[in-house]
Design an enzyme around this catalytic site. Structure first.
Site, PDB file in Angstrom:
ATOM      1  N   GLU A  24      -1.838  -1.354  -0.283  1.00 51.92           N
ATOM      2  CA  GLU A  24      -1.535  -1.727  -1.670  1.00 51.92           C
ATOM      3  C   GLU A  24      -0.088  -1.384  -2.030  1.00 51.92           C
ATOM      4  OE1 GLU A  24      -4.755  -0.716  -0.852  1.00 51.92           O
ATOM      5  OE2 GLU A  24      -5.226  -2.816  -1.213  1.00 51.92           O
TER       6      GLU A  24
ATOM      7  N   ASP B  73      -8.468  -8.856  -0.934  1.00 52.13           N
ATOM      8  CA  ASP B  73      -8.716  -7.453  -0.564  1.00 52.13           C
ATOM      9  C   ASP B  73     -10.030  -7.329   0.214  1.00 52.13           C
ATOM     10  OD1 ASP B  73      -8.197  -4.719  -0.342  1.00 52.13           O
ATOM     11  OD2 ASP B  73      -9.231  -4.229  -2.214  1.00 52.13           O
TER      12      ASP B  73
ATOM     13  N   ALA C  94     -12.240   5.325  -5.205  1.00 55.98           N
ATOM     14  CA  ALA C  94     -11.981   4.197  -6.094  1.00 55.98           C
ATOM     15  C   ALA C  94     -12.931   4.179  -7.283  1.00 55.98           C
ATOM     16  CB  ALA C  94     -12.081   2.882  -5.321  1.00 55.98           C
TER      17      ALA C  94
ATOM     18  N   MET D 256      -0.071  14.014 -11.029  1.00 50.72           N
ATOM     19  CA  MET D 256       0.807  13.120 -11.771  1.00 50.72           C
ATOM     20  C   MET D 256       2.198  13.082 -11.137  1.00 50.72           C
ATOM     21  SD  MET D 256       1.151  11.008 -14.223  1.00 50.72           S
ATOM     22  CE  MET D 256       2.577  10.187 -14.922  1.00 50.72           C
TER      23      MET D 256
END
Ligand code: CA
Length: 714
Positions: free
Chosen positions: A213, A334, A571, A681
């Site tokens: 990705e 995908d 996911a 983050m």
């Protein structure tokens, strides 16, 4: 899912905290009650003949055939009701728990999130040692789908683990000390990640990686198991022809690509399934999707784009290509073929065939002759709309009209989540059935206008991410189309033997035993046993923590155990946040290990971290700003914070609609640019401009107001 906020109690500020299980790099353990003196002493002879040692679960798929079948039957359909907890081991983390334990001579070797390895006494759950590769927390956002890990390989006294930041590490099986370590990246600026397990045999250890990705070129590398020296590297897609091709297979593959594909990386990453047949010294790779997903962007004049979404057979000694079968030519959805590969002997048309089987994301179940690559059969095991069937003369799928969404948005089955994803399936030698963790999820594929590739931290898909449907009328149509189930598939006759539905998708991997039992966990925290022949549910246990991993079955001193790792992640908890938020399962990475008559009580499960109240600033932005913000969010933020800005919250990744930072343009911008130390983050630096960030903030404020409106409607 407009009512999701009703579940969340009003409480203080979420400051995202990263919890890594073990602070020590290694921890010298206590003495082991049952192990032989040479820990992890899996030799080539033992590995090839693993069926002679049913007490061991010698590799993640049990034996090299990866059938995930145990011939133990002390626990069976007659007494499974007497199963109780033998022991629980708590890793102290709460991200994705995807690993299947490996058990050798009374020792369990298993991985938690962040590629941490644990060695436990398989009889008692007592920790012998642990190893933490100390992945930089900020690298946690490198992958598409979380810091999960699917397990180790054990061989000749060493334990091999693929680390999230693309290292491969060999540990001493006795104490967890590092024997050698290599960086499998060619270039550290590329975004390769490893979540899959290495495979070992014949003195070699083989590992792939993820990252399609983000625009990487896929490869698989073999290292000397003893010293980590690189032996060969097989690229799964061709590079720039100007640099010359590495081998004939790449030269041939390049004929199936057009445009300047190499500039996009190409993808084809082998991020999960490999199956290594040590008797023929062949390794079979399952390769992934293209980078970017949309072929019109990746390879504008078309082409099959070898070796995307393929099963590729490689000589494990030389790394030389032998044959391939491409499940999805010109992949654009995908539809990876990285799903579990199983080796077995099947009686087909009166002849015993040595086969390789796969149920990849694209919804077809494939049976191939594993020595020649001949396609023996391919049938749909789920609702499939992108192709009508596989033409057995050509071996190619016959695509439906507008399957490639070139003439406008196209609702399709399966989705990028796959009709079957990485959750391992299993094959019973008694019933002849394959037990597939199946899911049916629709998806709208559509072109993204003005798509521009952005190397770095953002998704490069080349198509528009669909809006999560929240219109009640749309939801009413969509929700009934979504389901998860356990399918028992007859691979010889290519038809369903039985199916059990679940209320949720993303159910756990399966294991099957000679006791006529199939076990499967669910993300809602249940562990079930079914009769393998009929699908009758005959046992359940309410663990209360979501399960996505597959259990392992083993025995120590004549006592049979079943062990499963808990913790939903990957996911589901991230991208599919709206689904995960609805599950409400609590989360903790623990091994729950069962035996007949077990009487242990599990420690209490920590509560979810409370979410601050919805308190957005007034919504003033123009719809153009919000839409631009949505598209930027989908490329940069969605893979962790969730579709529609609805977070799954299973890894304590904040739901940004609730963020107090929405009130502060500068505070929000500072966090996006610089990241937040000690958490996932990452700093986006200059990849997002000031106006990009303001657009994202406007989108989040809009989503917070949407959520408030939905609350008001109740
Ligand atoms: Ca993918």
């Amino acid at each position: 899912m407009k009512n999701e906020n009703v579940f969340w109690p009003v409480a203080g500020l979420i400051m995202f905290t990263l919890i890594v299980g073990c602070s020590q790099v290694t921890e010298q353990g206590t003495s082991l009650s049952n192990a032989s003196t040479g820990m992890g002493d899996v030799t080539d002879g033992r590995w090839k003949n693993a069926d002679r040692e049913p007490e061991n679960w010698m590799g993640i798929g049990r034996s090299y055939k990866e059938q995930r079948y145990s011939s133990l039957k002390q626990i069976n359909e007659d007494n499974v009701k007497e199963l109780g907890l033998a022991w629980v081991y708590d890793m102290g983390t709460k991200a994705g728990g995807s690993a299947t334990p490996v058990v050798v001579d009374g020792v369990m070797y298993v991985t938690g999130p962040w590629s941490v390895v644990y060695a436990l006494d398989a009889d008692t759950g007592e920790q012998l040692w642990s190893y933490d590769p100390r992945v930089n927390p900020e690298d946690g956002a490198r992958g598409c789908c979380g810091v999960t890990n699917r397990g180790v390989a054990v061989y000749e006294g060493k334990v091999y683990v693929g680390v999230f930041d693309a290292r491969l590490v060999a540990l001493d099986a006795r104490d967890g000390n590092v024997v050698w370590e290599v960086n499998t990246n060619e270039d550290n600026n590329e975004r390769r990640t490893i979540t899959g397990a290495p495979r070992v045999a014949n003195g070699r250890v083989i590992i792939g990686h993820g990252g399609a990705e983000f625009g990487v070129r896929g490869y698989v590398t073999a290292y000397d198991a003893g010293n980590g020296e690189q032996l060969w590297r097989f690229y799964t897609v061709p590079g720039n022809p100007e640099n010359g091709f590495e081998n004939e297979a790449m030269e041939k593959a390049a004929e199936t690509w057009t445009g300047e594909w190499w500039a996009h990386g190409g993808g084809g990453t082998a991020w999960d399934s490999m199956v290594y047949d040590p008797t023929s010294d062949v390794i079979y790779l399952g390769t992934g999707n293209g980078s970017p997903w949309n072929r019109r962007v990746r390879s504008p004049q078309g082409g099959d784009n070898l070796y995307l979404s393929s099963i590729v057979a490689i000589n494990a000694k030389t790394g030389k290509y032998l044959w391939h079968y491409q499940t999805t030519p010109g992949e654009s959805w995908d539809y990876t073929a990285t799903q579990h590969l199983i080796l077995a002997s099947l009686e087909i048309d009166g002849t015993s065939r040595e086969v390789i089987m796969q149920a990849p994301k694209n919804g077809f179940f494939y049976v191939l002759d594993r020595h020649t690559g001949e396609l023996l059969s391919a049938e749909k095991f789920t609702k499939v709309t992108w192709a009508t069937h596989v033409d057995m003369k050509t071996g190619r799928p016959v695509e439906t009209e507008n399957a490639r969404y070139g003439q406008g948005p196209q609702l399709a089955f399966p989705s990028p989540f796959g009709a079957h994803n990485w959750h391992p399936m299993s094959f019973s030698r008694d019933t002849g059935l394959v037990y597939i963790p199946h899911q049916q999820v629709p998806w709208v594929y559509s072109e993204e206008e003005d798509y521009e590739a952005k190397p770095g931290t953002v998704f490069n898909l080349g198509l528009k991410w669909p809006d999560f449907p929240e219109d009640p009328e749309v939801l009413e149509q969509v929700l009934p189309m979504i389901k998860g189930s356990l399918i028992a598939w007859d691979p010889v006759n290519q038809k369903k033997a039985w199916e059990v539905d679940y209320p949720t998708i993303w159910n756990g991997g399966t294991v099957v035993s000679a006791g006529n039992l199939v076990f499967q966990g669910t993300p809602t925290g249940q562990l079930y046993a079914y009769k393998a022949d009929t699908g009758e549910r005959i046992w359940s246990y309410d663990i209360g923590i979501g399960i996505v991993a597959a259990p392992a079955i083993y025995s120590v001193n004549g006592e049979q155990y079943l062990s499963v790792l808990t913790g939903v992640g990957g996911a589901l908890s991230r991208i599919a946040g709206p689904f995960a938020a609805a599950y409400q399962a609590r989360h903790s990475n623990r091994l729950y290990t069962f035996k007949l008559g077990g009487t242990t009580t599990a420690p209490s499960i920590p509560d979810r971290r409370p979410v601050p109240p919805l308190n957005p600033p007034p919504f003033k932005a123009e719809s153009e700003t919000v839409n631009a913000g949505r598209d930027l969010y989908n490329r940069s933020c969605m893979r962790c914070h969730g579709e529609g800005a609805i977070a799954g919250l299973m890894e304590d990744i904040p739901d940004l609609r609730h963020s107090p930072l929405l009130h502060s343009s500068s505070g929000f911008g500072h966090t996006v640019v610089n990241g937040r130390d000690g958490t996932y983050m990452p700093g986006f630096g200059s990849q997002l401009s000031g106006s990009d960030i303001e657009q994202i903030r406007a989108y989040l404020i809009k989503r917070a107001h949407d959520a408030l409106d939905a609350q008001g409607e109740k």
